[in-house]
Design an enzyme around this catalytic site. Sequence first.
Site, PDB file in Angstrom:
ATOM      1  CB  CYS B 113      -9.470  -7.391   0.106  1.00 39.37           C
ATOM      2  SG  CYS B 113     -10.652  -6.587   1.148  1.00 39.37           S
ATOM      3  CG  HIS B 429      -8.484  -7.572   4.848  1.00 37.68           C
ATOM      4  ND1 HIS B 429      -8.391  -7.032   3.579  1.00 37.68           N
ATOM      5  CD2 HIS B 429      -7.435  -8.406   4.986  1.00 37.68           C
ATOM      6  CE1 HIS B 429      -7.337  -7.538   2.984  1.00 37.68           C
ATOM      7  NE2 HIS B 429      -6.742  -8.374   3.806  1.00 37.68           N
TER       8      HIS B 429
END
EC number: 3.4.19.12
Lengths: 891, 481
Positions: B113, B429
Amino acid sequence: MAPGPDPNSVGDGAKRDEATIKVPSKDPKKKDDKKEEDLSEEDLQLKQNLELYVERVQDPNPELQKAALESMRQEIRASTSSMTSVPKPLKFLRPHYGTLKEFHKNMAESDLKKLLADILSVLALTMSAEGQRESLGYRLTGSEGDIGSWGHEYVRNLAGEIAEEYTVRQGEEASIEDLMDLVQQIVAFHMKHNAETEAVDLLMDVEDLDLLLEHVDRTNFRRTCNYLTSAAKYLPGPDDMLVLDIAYMIYIKFEEYPNALQIALFLDNMQYVKQVFTSCTDLLRKKQFCYMISRHGITFELDPEMVENDVDREMLQDIVNNTKLSEGYLTLARDIEVMEAKTPEDIYKAHLLDGRASSGPSADSARQNLAATFVNAFVNAGFGQDKLMTVPSDSTSGSAGNWLFKNKEHGKTSAAASLGMILLWDVDAGLTHLDKYFHSNDNPIIAGALLGVGIVNCGIKNDCDPALALLGEYIDKEDSSVRIGAIMGLGIAYAGSQNDQIRSSLSPILNDAKAPLDVIAFAALSLGMIYVGSCNEEVAQSIIFALMDRSEAELGEALTRFLPLGLGLLYLGKQESVEATAEVSKTFNEKIRKYCDMTLLSCAYAGTGNVLKVQDLLAQCGEHLEKGDIHQGPAVLGLAMVAMSEELGLDMAIRSLERVLQYGEQNVRRAVPLALGLLCKSNPKVTVMDTLSRLSHDTDSEVAMSAIVSLGLIGAGTNNARIAGMLRNLSSYYYKDASLLFCVRIAQGLVHMGKGLLTLSPFHSERLLLSPTALAGIVTLLHACLDMKSIILGKYHYVLYFLVLAMQPRMMLTVDENLKPISVPVRVGQAVDVVGQAGRPKTITGFQTHSTPVLLAAGERAELATDKYIPLSPILEGFIILKENPDYREE
Amino acid sequence: MLTVSVKWQKKVFEGIEIDPTLPPYVFKAQLYDLTGVPPERQKIMVKGGLLKDDADWSAIGVKDGQKLMMMGTADEIVKAPEKAIVFAEDLPEEEQATHLGYSAGLVNLGNTCYMNSTVQCLKSVPELKSALSNYALTGRSADVDQTSHMLTVATRELFGDLDRSVNAVSPTQFWMILRKKFPQFSQLQNGMHMQQDAEECWTQLLYTLSQSLKAPTSSEDSDAVKALFGVNLRSRVHCQESGEESSETESVYSLKCHISHEVNHLHEGLKHGLKGELEKTSPALGRTALYLKESLIDSLPRYLTVQFVRFFWKRETNQKAKILRKVDYPLELDIFDLCSEELRKKLEAPRQKLRDEEGKKLGLQPKSTSKDSDVKMTDAEASSKESGESSTVTQPEGGSSEKGTLHMTGIYDLVSVLTHKGRSADSGHYVAWVKQESGKWIQYDDSHPSLQREEDITKLSGGGDWHMAYIIMYKARFVSM
């Protein structure tokens, strides 16, 4: 019960009573002392007198005895009683109850013994132990004098004891003659003294309501009947019918025909309906009856016996056939100034959303255009004009054709059929508009035109039977979409008509081995609609055979569910009549067996409020099954169908559904929003709205879809601003998911249905009557929604048009004696439950005064605000004929 | 002879005579005269069916005085439009993409990510895209090594894929090459590729691109990446002890926003970041001494990148720890007071112009024109008026030159935000939030792009466990003069 040595402790009952009359001490001696001290001069005198009488009663001299008893009776009768305290004489005689009882036992048979029995009967009112029914016992051995002379409380107590005694004697199969004499007296007394409800209760307990007929009079029959009809909802089995029968007879007796007709329709008893017509002689009132029948949506033929004059009969038949519905609806629309056609964009109100929807896609999305087609159809339903389909086609490119072709393949079916919706109830104009589509060479368009003809004729009967004439030819065409269009059109146009000609042409399809499954499914459904609630054996047989012929694979198809549903509709609201068919259904393939079972059960008991069935269905919902079992969906819907008829059951059902939602499996959860939607059709309750709003964001997209559609259903035709706002936000929340967005659009169309002039509620006439065809339409849609993906989001989206069966203007339109609309002031407010209330209570609250025609929301009631006219029906809904009041004087 | 009445649309034709001996076609011809509907399009409804042309009247059982109903119009029959309508659902995937108004997401290949969000942020720079597309034409120059070349090509391909596709793109190729070029991204943990610091990825990728996109002529100006992102800083290094002073210039690709207890706003952090202390040997003192370094911006980039220094190495725990402090950042950033004197002078005129334009937009008349007759005009206003006039005058004359030249104003608009959620740089994230040309904000959470509101973008400023800005990018606002 043997009397104890101490007269003060007669038994358990006495002890309990002591407590209630607030005697603090438990020691009898002390108590007496205290009493003596507290008593006033007067009371002391009375007490001594009574004690003297008691002694004298036991005197061997009959003269003295008699005098004593007479005086005692005098004292008791003279005293006034109230709810909170025991009358003084009774209180003072309490210690002597045991003594007197003992004495009475040993007395020789004589008038005096009877007299004493009378007094004991009254004394037993406070003294008798629970379950002993001594009051009744003494009353029966007493002198049988005027029952009312002992006061109201005594009569009530007696009535209670009679009910108990009756059950005991029923068990022993003993004679009840002596009781019935007493019942006669009590009922007469109650009916005279504004206690109709108690009289009815007693008679229901002793199962002899016929007695009521002798005792009602002009002053009390309304309250009596009112109580009877509302009590009927809570009675089990055949009792409720019996109660309504009595109410009907009372209404007929007092020539209150509109109410009698209502009950006749509720009982679905055409004999009674006929009797109403033959009993009434006034033509104008008969017209009003016709309006009531037409609202109920049943097919009814007038015969010369009911109306003698041919011309009159034709006119009345026209009213029953709903031919003037379109006119009345347009009058309402013009009065409210909503004739201007609305486009789907007017409904979406995308400009209220921030920026997101502004940059719409440049190419047409077939799915979104289809949604716009439905929104356009629902919003402009019945107005005869819109901005997509009916715009004149002489402009350069022919825009009407244009919109039609902006729908893809099967979408064109729904687009062409939407014309039928726009021109709803206006048969002449509708057929004219639809005509040109018949000549198209595109099968989906022809199918749409056929369906449109059916929709236009929904609820309207015409001598020429244009729907049958036009659609009949297409039933056996090659293309299955055309066949479905014709079959579905017939189902909608002739719902509830039990037309044999259609049956003979549709039944063969069911058992045709070559017919595709979808054609068979729609044929079964249409037959179910046409024969709704008829219990027709032959149709049932055909559907059963069709179900048995299906292969394993076909039974797994989504559309197969219409076969059991069609079967269920045949028994809609017919309760036990379904049992034979339910037995047969047990032999079906297990894939469909339970689904069929649930559907039959729920249809048969729809609108009955039968608590046992609700429990059965709840038990089904509670089971945790492995995936692939689909019968729990109809069980959840069934819950709503059974419980929807009356307010209490409805509220309970909503609460139970909340539980089901929490503990149920996924396939149960999917049906819960639909069930909530069914319970609150066109009645946006805030709690339900919140639940659905929550579910509309559920992670399971099918739960979300049903919740969104249900939001549309509960707000249908209300223009409810809160739901409209919710849906708008949902449209931006789901703007990327075409399927969910489609559902949101449909729901938006429903909320603004008929620009807020229509309702989907199958209930009318103050929530008493349930229109079977309307319910059939809604239930069919909900069953289709159980598998949204394959039916509504697939190529059978036109099942949405089944809603037309339930669409009715939520208006109150007053007409004069020539059936021309007139405007009079009316008060519209929230209806108040006045059942069992004394006097003439207000029937509405928080009202506003408007002039007719007016809209009535769910739970609202209207009353005339002028004395100038007299309405011919006490239920001010739909078309109301007004008669000038001869006694009216201008002020 | 029978007499019937026929209802057609809303009209009723009374007293039409039927001769039962003639076929119904004759009757239809009669109706044709009355209604103008050709017989073949007439549908006449008799009880239970339609009247056939060759039917027998006696079999139908029409009674005298009966009402018949006719349906039919002389209207034109609907025809399908000649040009078939194309529906969005029928379009090939690529074209559907353009209808969405934003490009696709990137598939997470296992803790990638950080890379996905970096790519999405950089892709929002159209100039970079066009530079990349020109890259093929210029070809690989000698001083670019093989892997850099491959990475540049892979970036170009990935950007292209993203623009074309509707569904999420899998950046496998790009990832492989990135790992080849920068082996540190191949770190494994429990058999999985580890989460990496997005800032590192961002810097390395940009550096590689800047190297390979340098035109073969290799003159400073032609460095496309530098022109886009490079910030020139002029620093004054000052030693308090010895009073020595020196000045140096450097070029960086991003400004740092240091976060300390006093910093509540991006602006304070930037100021903080431009001041530093360093120890170095002082020639005057002959030992190491503490020097103060104060930097000012000397030239402005088209795209100003700001990195929030949220991570620091925590010795005790031996890991990169994160500062959760909330640091607000504006949608519109003015860095005028971080600029050097010379730059400020250059910026003054364009800024005045911009203010005037905005004032006009809001409906206010610029002071200079409204007070035309006013004698006491300030110099600044006079000059701005002049400059304004001159630009309008030169426009028609200039002709060939575009409408004035574009000038920096020192004002920047937020265009993308790369956020991190989690407690450490190597976990959590990363997500990219990118403003589209349409003005809409899209959140790229790996393969899921979703619309966001502008006001939610400024809420990514930290202070909790929600996504917080790590790298943000501003686009310069120009004014033409």
